[in-house]
Design an enzyme around this catalytic site. Structure first.
Site, short mmCIF file in Angstrom:
data_model
loop_
_atom_site.label_atom_id
_atom_site.label_comp_id
_atom_site.label_asym_id
_atom_site.label_seq_id
_atom_site.Cartn_x
_atom_site.Cartn_y
_atom_site.Cartn_z
CB SER A 90 25.93 -15.56 96.74
OG SER A 90 24.90 -16.48 96.92
CG ASP A 105 18.63 -11.34 97.08
OD1 ASP A 105 18.23 -12.41 96.57
OD2 ASP A 105 19.82 -11.14 97.41
CG HIS A 126 21.34 -13.88 95.08
ND1 HIS A 126 21.27 -13.43 96.39
CD2 HIS A 126 22.26 -14.87 95.07
CE1 HIS A 126 22.11 -14.13 97.14
NE2 HIS A 126 22.73 -15.00 96.37
#
Lengths: 397, 263
Positions: free
Chosen positions: B92, B214, B242
């Site tokens: 991320s 996602d 995610h």
């Protein structure tokens, strides 16, 4: 009131599980592990204004949230749920078919199969409009409280600054340094110090502590500071200065203070310091050879206690490399475990600092205050004087 | 080291894999793939300053207002452990933190793995990051309102963590919890950064791993990241969400290991 007869009561209880699910007073939704909606109850459908066929098998549950809520879901909710199998009481907002927002509280559990593998996510949805409105009130109240606290701290800081000199003047032949350590950001403390020219080469200085805290103490602190300065101009003899202060303080509202007043005069081989006090903590004298001692001035009385209080005086000779530290009892009364720090501990901790300069002493005690941390419950004022060691050409920093 | 609660585990003789967690949680997010990685690799885990069991005193809004402060921490960990030929895996937001760290000291890193990366979350001209400024503000509100509920919602039952049983009690209070002021600053740094220019400067061999579905970093964004990093590889996992290291740990670990071994 007549109790319901048995038949009617049984009929009331004959609530099918299906009906209980569909028309429960909360929303139910079951999703596959990837979030795809597998089952949803009528209550939630009616809140959202969607048809069952539009959602089941077609929509992922997080897609019913607001965009910001979906980000929170994906970054916080989903990982936590995957790791621990359940999660409760998370506040998010859903979007209804007509675009309005519905604040909800979500609680989810992961349903596991016989083999222990995760199969479904079951989620209950509670209408949280009232709670959200209440929370918003709370948040507003908190923000206002934070603003007001900032304002109070700003005021306290400003007031404190008026009680201390903005910077110490340069004194020829003597290095001076000071530090003020506030114990609280919200309260004005009662400690004070100052250093100012008297006549010729002689400088006056004082350091003290008015009992109590807050605005009342600040008023007396201010009165004390200006009285000391004007008294010193009138008659710089240290005992006279304290007697003058005592007269002024005892005329007002009863308030005690301890003060160390002194004058310092550079000489050919160092400096002469004349001290007078009523009940103040003994200064620490650091000798160039590494020795350290407390300069006791016994027998003095607190300022403000009696109209004809007795004060005592002493003279200290500072040789090159010597330093003298004045402090208030916020430092020596600091909590250390179940005990208190002490004048003797301070003396011992400063021993070996030689050759000490005013700046190095203040730096060492500032570190000490930081180490004592929350143990320091009261404000602390520090003032140090030193004579340059032989050979030094400029003030040692 | 204490600042970032650094944990070293796995095969000491193997290549170094440094795992950087993303916004929202802490190093526990890696727990499902650590066993697979640890068999062959020396695995280094840490909590970003302000997250998990990091030293909160070391956090300051000035240092951590941008991703550079976090990238400096990654490099500091590498220096403290004298890590070399590191495979740096950033999930991320940490994918961009990894890019910044690798651009700063490219010689230290042998591989970069960007897991569900996004170089820029906010739409800009032709670029589609997927979000608007208003969306980011909405997230900040969600963070804020869950702060009030956190005593209940975010003090969860502990995940079974047999490797580190001593943590069980402490985790109750720290696990994926963040001080709301810190979370706000991290959220801004995460979702308002634009690191598109930094992608072009990457010289370390890079793998981009994305999920088929996602909501935070959609496939277009993963593809964009791959296209901007010369010579990079792209793997699209058959996974949703995610955090594939949680939802699809086996295939995620496999993708990482294959890339780490491809030297």
């Amino acid at each position: 009131m007549k109790p319901p007869d048995d038949v009617a009561f049984a009929a009331l209880l004959e609530d099918s599980a299906e009906d209980l699910y569909d028309n429960a007073p909360c929303g139910y939704v079951s999703t596959l592990l990837d979030g795809t909606i597998a089952k949803i109850n009528a209550t939630l459908l009616s809140w959202l204004g969607h048809d069952r066929d539009d959602l089941v098998g077609r929509t992922r549950f997080p897609d019913l949230l607001t965009v910001g809520g979906r980000m929170y879901y994906e970054t916080h909710f989903a990982p936590l749920l995957q790791m621990q199998g359940e999660l409760g009481g998370v506040a998010l907002e859903m979007r209804t078919a007509d675009g309005t927002r519905l604040p909800v509280l979500l609680t989810s559990t992961v349903k596991h199969g016989a083999g222990g593998d995760a199969q479904l996510i079951r989620t209950t949805v509670f209408d949280a409009r009232d709670r959200r409105a209440y929370e918003e009130e709370l948040l507003r109240a908190r923000e206002q409280a934070e603003r007001e606290r900032d304002r109070a701290q700003q005021l306290a800081r400003t007031l404190q600054q008026t009680l201390l000199p903005p910077a110490l003047p340069e004194v020829r032949g003597v290095e001076v340094a000071a530090y003020y350590h506030p114990a609280s950001l919200d309260q004005v403390g009662g400690d004070f110090y100052d250093l100012f020219p008297l006549t010729g080469d002689t400088w006056g200085f004082f350091l003290g502590d008015v009992s109590g805290k807050g605005v009342d103490a600040a008023v007396v602190t201010s009165l004390t500071r200006y009285t000391l300065r004007s008294a010193a101009v009138n008659d710089p003899e240290p005992i006279s200065v304290l007697v003058h202060l005592n007269t002024v303080i005892t005329q007002g509202k009863p308030r005690l203070c301890t003060v160390m007043y002194g004058s310092v005069r550079p000489t050919a081989d160092g400096a002469t310091v004349t001290l007078a006090t009523g009940g103040h903590t003994p200064p620490v004298l650091l000798r160039a050879d590494g020795g350290a001692e407390l300069v006791h001035l016994p027998g003095g009385q607190l300022v403000g206690l009696l109209p004809d209080a007795r004060f005592v005086t002493a003279e200290v000779r500072l040789a090159p490399g010597d330093a003298l530290l004045f402090y208030t009892d916020g430092l020596t009364e600091a909590r250390v475990g179940d005990d208190r720090y002490s004048e003797e501990a301070l003396r011992d901790d400063l021993r070996g600092l030689a050759p000490a300069t005013a700046k190095s002493v203040i730096a060492a005690v500032t570190r000490l205050l930081n180490d004592l941390g929350n143990g320091v419950e009261d404000d602390t004022a520090l003032l140090a004087l030193s004579v340059q060691p032989p050979g030094a050409t400029s003030p040692v920093s | 080291m204490r600042r970032n609660n650094v944990v070293v585990t796995g095969n000491e003789a193997g290549p170094v894999v440094l795992l950087a967690h993303g916004f929202g949680c802490d190093q526990n997010l890696w727990s499902r793939i650590v066993p697979d990685l640890a068999e062959r690799c020396r695995v280094v885990l840490f909590d970003h300053t302000g997250c998990g069991r990091s030293d909160l005193v070391a956090w300051s809004p000035e240092r951590y207002r941008t991703l550079d402060g976090y990238a400096d921490d990654v490099l500091a960990i590498c220096r403290a452990l004298d890590l070399r030929d590191v495979a740096l895996v950033g999930h991320s937001v940490s994918a961009m933190i990894a890019v910044l760290a690798a651009n700063e000291e490219p010689d230290r890193f042998a591989r970069l793995v960007l897991l569900t990366p996004s170089p820029c979350y906010v739409d800009d001209g032709d670029y589609r990051g997927g979000f608007s400024r208003d969306d980011i503000d909405e997230l900040l509100v969600a963070l804020e309102s869950n702060y009030l509920g956190w005593s209940a919602a975010m003090a969860p039952v502990i995940v079974d963590n047999p490797d580190r049983p001593e943590l069980a009690d402490e985790l109750k209070n720290s696990f994926c919890r963040t001080d709301p002021a810190i979370a706000r600053v991290f959220a801004r740094a995460t979702f308002l950064s634009d690191n598109r220019e930094d992608l072009r400067k990457v010289s370390v061999p890079t793998l981009v791993i994305q999920c088929a579905v996602d909501a935070i970093a959609p496939p277009e964004v993963g593809r964009y990241t791959h296209e901007q990093i010369a010579g990079s590889e792209l793997v699209t996992l058959d996974a949703t969400g995610h955090c594939p290291q949680l939802s699809a740990p086996e295939i995620t670990a496999r993708a990482i290991l294959e890339f780490v071994d491809s030297r």
